[in-house]
Write an enzyme that holds these catalytic residues in place. Structure first.
Site, PDB file in Angstrom:
ATOM      1  N   SER A  48       1.055  -1.425   0.200  1.00 20.22           N
ATOM      2  CA  SER A  48       0.181   0.196   0.377  1.00 20.22           C
ATOM      3  C   SER A  48       0.730   1.363  -1.170  1.00 20.22           C
ATOM      4  O   SER A  48       1.755   1.470  -1.219  1.00 20.22           O
ATOM      5  CB  SER A  48      -0.939  -0.098   1.277  1.00 20.22           C
ATOM      6  OG  SER A  48      -2.075   1.041   0.902  1.00 20.22           O
ATOM      7  N   ASP A  92      -5.801   2.246  -3.107  1.00 18.40           N
ATOM      8  CA  ASP A  92      -6.926   2.213  -2.029  1.00 18.40           C
ATOM      9  C   ASP A  92      -7.871   3.234  -1.649  1.00 18.40           C
ATOM     10  O   ASP A  92      -8.372   3.256  -0.798  1.00 18.40           O
ATOM     11  CB  ASP A  92      -6.884   0.899  -1.046  1.00 18.40           C
ATOM     12  CG  ASP A  92      -5.594   0.575  -0.264  1.00 18.40           C
ATOM     13  OD1 ASP A  92      -5.078   1.460  -0.230  1.00 18.40           O
ATOM     14  OD2 ASP A  92      -5.634   0.112   0.745  1.00 18.40           O
TER      15      ASP A  92
END
Length: 451
Positions: free
Chosen positions: A101, A245
């Site tokens: 991430s 995300d």
């Protein structure tokens, strides 16, 4: 072994904490658990971000899955929410994302989505961990025609971009937007999606080399985008993190728009259109007090959870709420997605801007944020565990909270995704909260780090 799955999957330095051997075992354990549920041959999607260790982990993870008889579809570089969507569209049994991430390049991670598109429930993660703790003993390895097969799929990006286009359902004509893709997984989708919606787009952070993901770009380094927006005369800027995300933004003046502001704007818009289920937005304890008070004034209820988008999502699903997220930019729009989706969030925000006829700075000014001081103390696993059990430190932090009284708040927590203890102090008096944060950090260093 300690608990393997954190708040967002397995995470660590690739090759050191997250090794090829561990990836192989995760693959075997995942395939064994999915097979045990109903006995059929599972099919599993794998996507990844752009970091150099992704290829290494992809190969060993796929080998582990295939060795237990699972078939694997490799999607290549694709955003995390793309895998969550495609696992449902393609009727797969699970989707696995290889990504750390927003973390620096040397980290990587493995997170698993069930066939529903939601992250695996705790009980399934626990069973996978149990297999690994036992060195995958008792798992039957396949031979001959029972060995799983690997397929390379090239339609994932287009199918996912089509889904986003239909979900956003807007006309962004007239907007001039700078989009920072963090040298990560979002670029291929973003370059298809936002021009198709009608926006004039300039892209930065779209030259990944395996080493530069999140390096001075993306949602964790907004200064790069803010400068580009001011110098280029853009209407606004959008920034994703490495696996897309999460999404943050800035207005035409280069002022940050964090997750709280995005959630407030979208929730108000949803309420106007009768789409704010339960008249509620779900956020975490990190959300700014200015946000909480503003939502109260708008007649919108806020539910607060522990930090982590999985806890936000659990609350949303249990209570039937449609929007939730984190200050850091994870925004979950449950009418369209099963997880935080940065590009979906960006599309909805830009659609709101286009329809409002206002400047982004006007939208950004909907409420005044309380000052916050955030300090990260680097701490290994043992030090994080020591912090949790230190009563003297807990009493000291409580005493600091009492000093602030009703003028602010203190939140100290261990990170679920990084080797850090996070100290956050919030209040109306910036000098007071800054001194408070320094005292707490000094005490943590004294008792945990240096002691």
């Amino acid at each position: 072994m300690g608990k393997l799955f954190g708040t967002d999957g397995v995470r660590g330095v690739a090759g050191k904490d997250l090794t090829c051997e561990l990836a192989l075992q995760i693959g075997r354990a995942t395939a064994a658990e999915l097979t045990s549920l109903d006995g059929h041959r599972p099919r599993i999607l794998i996507g990844k971000d752009t970091r150099v260790s992704g290829d290494m982990l992809e190969c060993t993870l796929a080998a582990g899955l295939c060795s237990v008889g699972a078939d694997v579809d490799l999607l290549g570089v694709i955003p995390t929410p793309g895998v969550a969507y495609l696992v449902r569209k393609y009727g797969a049994d699970a989707g696995i994302v290889i990504s750390a991430s927003h973390n620096p390049m040397e980290f990587n991670g493995i997170k698993i989505f069930a066939g529903s598109g939601y992250k695996l429930p705790d009980e399934v993660e626990n069973q996978i961990e149990a297999y690994i703790d036992n060195d995958c003993a008792g798992i039957q390895l396949m031979t001959g025609d029972d060995v799983g097969r690997v397929t390379y799929r090239t339609d994932g990006i287009k199918d996912y971009a089509d889904h986003l286009y239909e979900s956003i359902n807007g006309d962004l004509s007239g907007l001039n937007v700078c989009i920072d893709c963090a040298n990560g997984a979002s670029a291929a989708v973003a370059r298809q999606l936002f021009p198709r919606l009608g926006a004039k787009c300039t892209f930065i952070g779209v030259e990944p080399d395996g080493k530069n993901i999140n390096a001075g770009v993306g949602s964790t380094h907004l200064d790069n985008l803010e400068k580009a927006v001011i110098e280029g005369g853009f209407d606004c800027g959008i920034a994703f993190d490495g696996d897309a995300d999460r999404c943050l933004a800035c207005d035409e003046k280069g002022q940050e728009i964090d997750g709280d502001k995005v959630i407030a704007l979208l929730a108000m818009n949803m309420k106007e259109k009768g789409r704010l289920d339960g008249n509620t937005a779900v956020v975490t304890v990190m959300s700014n007090l200015g946000f909480i008070k503003f939502m109260e004034c708008q007649g919108i209820h806020t539910e607060k959870t522990a930090v982590g988008d999985r806890y936000v999502l659990e609350n949303m699903r249990e209570n039937g709420y449609a929007i939730g997220g984190e200050q850091s930019g994870h925004v979950i729009l449950l009418h369209h997605a099963t997880t935080g989706d940065g590009e979906l969030t960006a599309g909805k925000l830009l659609k709101l801007l286009a329809e409002s006829g206002k400047k982004m700075s006007e939208l950004n000014g909907i409420y005044a944020q309380y000052p916050q001081v955030l300090v990260n103390v680097v701490a290994n696993a043992a030090q994080k565990a020591a912090y949790k059990g230190d009563k003297v430190l807990a009493d000291f932090i409580e005493n600091e909270q009492q000093k602030l009284m009703d003028m602010g708040r203190v939140l100290v927590r261990v990170s679920g995704t990084e080797p850090k203890i996070r100290v956050m102090v919030e209040g109306q008096d910036l000098e007071a909260i800054d001194l408070c944060a320094k005292r707490i950090v000094d005490k943590i260093n004294e008792r945990i780090i240096e002691g």
